[in-house]
Design a protein around this motif. Structure first.
Motif, PDB file in Angstrom:
ATOM      1  N   ALA A   1      38.178  39.258  37.620  1.00 23.70           N
ATOM      2  CA  ALA A   1      39.443  38.758  38.162  1.00 23.70           C
ATOM      3  C   ALA A   1      40.491  39.853  38.018  1.00 23.70           C
ATOM      4  N   GLU A   2      41.657  39.610  38.551  1.00 27.74           N
ATOM      5  CA  GLU A   2      42.751  40.571  38.419  1.00 27.74           C
ATOM      6  C   GLU A   2      43.152  40.648  36.945  1.00 27.74           C
ATOM      7  N   THR A   3      44.030  41.574  36.602  1.00 30.96           N
ATOM      8  CA  THR A   3      44.411  41.895  35.223  1.00 30.96           C
ATOM      9  C   THR A   3      44.491  40.708  34.265  1.00 30.96           C
ATOM     10  N   ASP A   4      45.341  39.764  34.505  1.00 34.02           N
ATOM     11  CA  ASP A   4      45.471  38.605  33.614  1.00 34.02           C
ATOM     12  C   ASP A   4      44.986  37.370  34.366  1.00 34.02           C
ATOM     13  N   PRO A   5      43.831  36.842  34.012  1.00 38.65           N
ATOM     14  CA  PRO A   5      43.259  35.736  34.768  1.00 38.65           C
ATOM     15  C   PRO A   5      44.099  34.467  34.715  1.00 38.65           C
ATOM     16  N   LYS A   6      45.035  34.366  33.792  1.00 37.33           N
ATOM     17  CA  LYS A   6      45.876  33.178  33.728  1.00 37.33           C
ATOM     18  C   LYS A   6      47.044  33.254  34.702  1.00 37.33           C
ATOM     19  N   LYS A   7      47.292  34.434  35.256  1.00 33.17           N
ATOM     20  CA  LYS A   7      48.434  34.612  36.156  1.00 33.17           C
ATOM     21  C   LYS A   7      48.034  34.906  37.589  1.00 33.17           C
ATOM     22  N   HIS A   8      46.807  35.388  37.820  1.00 32.34           N
ATOM     23  CA  HIS A   8      46.389  35.810  39.149  1.00 32.34           C
ATOM     24  C   HIS A   8      45.248  34.946  39.658  1.00 32.34           C
ATOM     25  N   ALA A   9      45.111  34.919  40.957  1.00 36.49           N
ATOM     26  CA  ALA A   9      44.005  34.190  41.568  1.00 36.49           C
ATOM     27  C   ALA A   9      42.687  34.877  41.245  1.00 36.49           C
TER      28      ALA A   9
ATOM     29  N   ASN B   1      44.844  27.521  35.727  1.00 36.76           N
ATOM     30  CA  ASN B   1      45.317  28.383  36.805  1.00 36.76           C
ATOM     31  C   ASN B   1      44.850  27.797  38.133  1.00 36.76           C
ATOM     32  N   PRO B   2      45.764  27.224  38.932  1.00 41.15           N
ATOM     33  CA  PRO B   2      45.352  26.617  40.197  1.00 41.15           C
ATOM     34  C   PRO B   2      44.841  27.636  41.211  1.00 41.15           C
ATOM     35  N   GLY B   3      45.106  28.918  41.001  1.00 34.18           N
ATOM     36  CA  GLY B   3      44.659  29.959  41.916  1.00 34.18           C
ATOM     37  C   GLY B   3      43.250  30.440  41.646  1.00 34.18           C
ATOM     38  N   CYS B   4      42.629  29.958  40.571  1.00 38.58           N
ATOM     39  CA  CYS B   4      41.271  30.370  40.226  1.00 38.58           C
ATOM     40  C   CYS B   4      40.293  29.237  40.512  1.00 38.58           C
ATOM     41  N   GLU B   5      39.140  29.616  41.045  1.00 39.90           N
ATOM     42  CA  GLU B   5      38.079  28.652  41.312  1.00 39.90           C
ATOM     43  C   GLU B   5      36.791  29.121  40.663  1.00 39.90           C
ATOM     44  N   ILE B   6      36.016  28.147  40.172  1.00 41.64           N
ATOM     45  CA  ILE B   6      34.703  28.417  39.604  1.00 41.64           C
ATOM     46  C   ILE B   6      33.683  27.673  40.454  1.00 41.64           C
ATOM     47  N   HIS B   7      32.753  28.408  41.047  1.00 41.89           N
ATOM     48  CA  HIS B   7      31.708  27.816  41.882  1.00 41.89           C
ATOM     49  C   HIS B   7      30.356  28.048  41.229  1.00 41.89           C
ATOM     50  N   THR B   8      29.643  26.966  40.967  1.00 43.56           N
ATOM     51  CA  THR B   8      28.313  27.038  40.375  1.00 43.56           C
ATOM     52  C   THR B   8      27.288  26.632  41.428  1.00 43.56           C
ATOM     53  N   PHE B   9      26.302  27.492  41.647  1.00 42.18           N
ATOM     54  CA  PHE B   9      25.243  27.233  42.620  1.00 42.18           C
ATOM     55  C   PHE B   9      23.927  27.045  41.879  1.00 42.18           C
ATOM     56  N   ASP B  10      23.281  25.883  42.100  1.00 48.40           N
ATOM     57  CA  ASP B  10      21.982  25.636  41.474  1.00 48.40           C
ATOM     58  C   ASP B  10      21.203  24.630  42.314  1.00 48.40           C
ATOM     59  N   PRO B  11      20.203  25.100  43.057  1.00 51.74           N
ATOM     60  CA  PRO B  11      19.434  24.191  43.905  1.00 51.74           C
ATOM     61  C   PRO B  11      18.327  23.425  43.170  1.00 51.74           C
TER      62      PRO B  11
END
Length: 84
Positions: free
Chosen positions: A22-30, A55-65
């Motif tokens: 992520a960008e420098t500070d993950p709590k402040k940047h997307a 942080n509403p600008g960060c998303e976590i996507h987990t892929f597992d079929p």
């Protein structure tokens, strides 16, 4: 500059998964985090969530079929997504 996951903090819980930066500070940047193959174990995602906080600008996507583990995944901030 970019922020990269500290492998010492994540040792043992995400070695076989793809890790994102992520960008420098993950709590402040997307940021966008991908996790491949959780097998119902969401320790990596939980650790990332601790780092990025609410942080509403960060998303976590987990892929597992291999199964439907969506009920096991914590999503306190509404920014985590499970894909089968």
């Amino acid at each position: 500059p970019k922020w990269v996951c500290n492998m010492h903090r994540l040792k043992g819980i995400g070695e076989r998964r793809m890790k994102a930066a992520a960008e420098t500070d993950p709590k402040k940047h997307a940021c966008l985090v991908y996790s491949i193959g959780s097998n119902g174990n969401f320790l990596f995602e939980d650790s990332v969530r601790t780092e990025i906080g609410e942080n509403p600008g960060c998303e976590i996507h987990t892929f597992d079929p291999t199964g439907d583990f969506s009920r096991r995944m914590k999503n306190p901030y509404g920014n985590s997504y499970y894909h089968r």
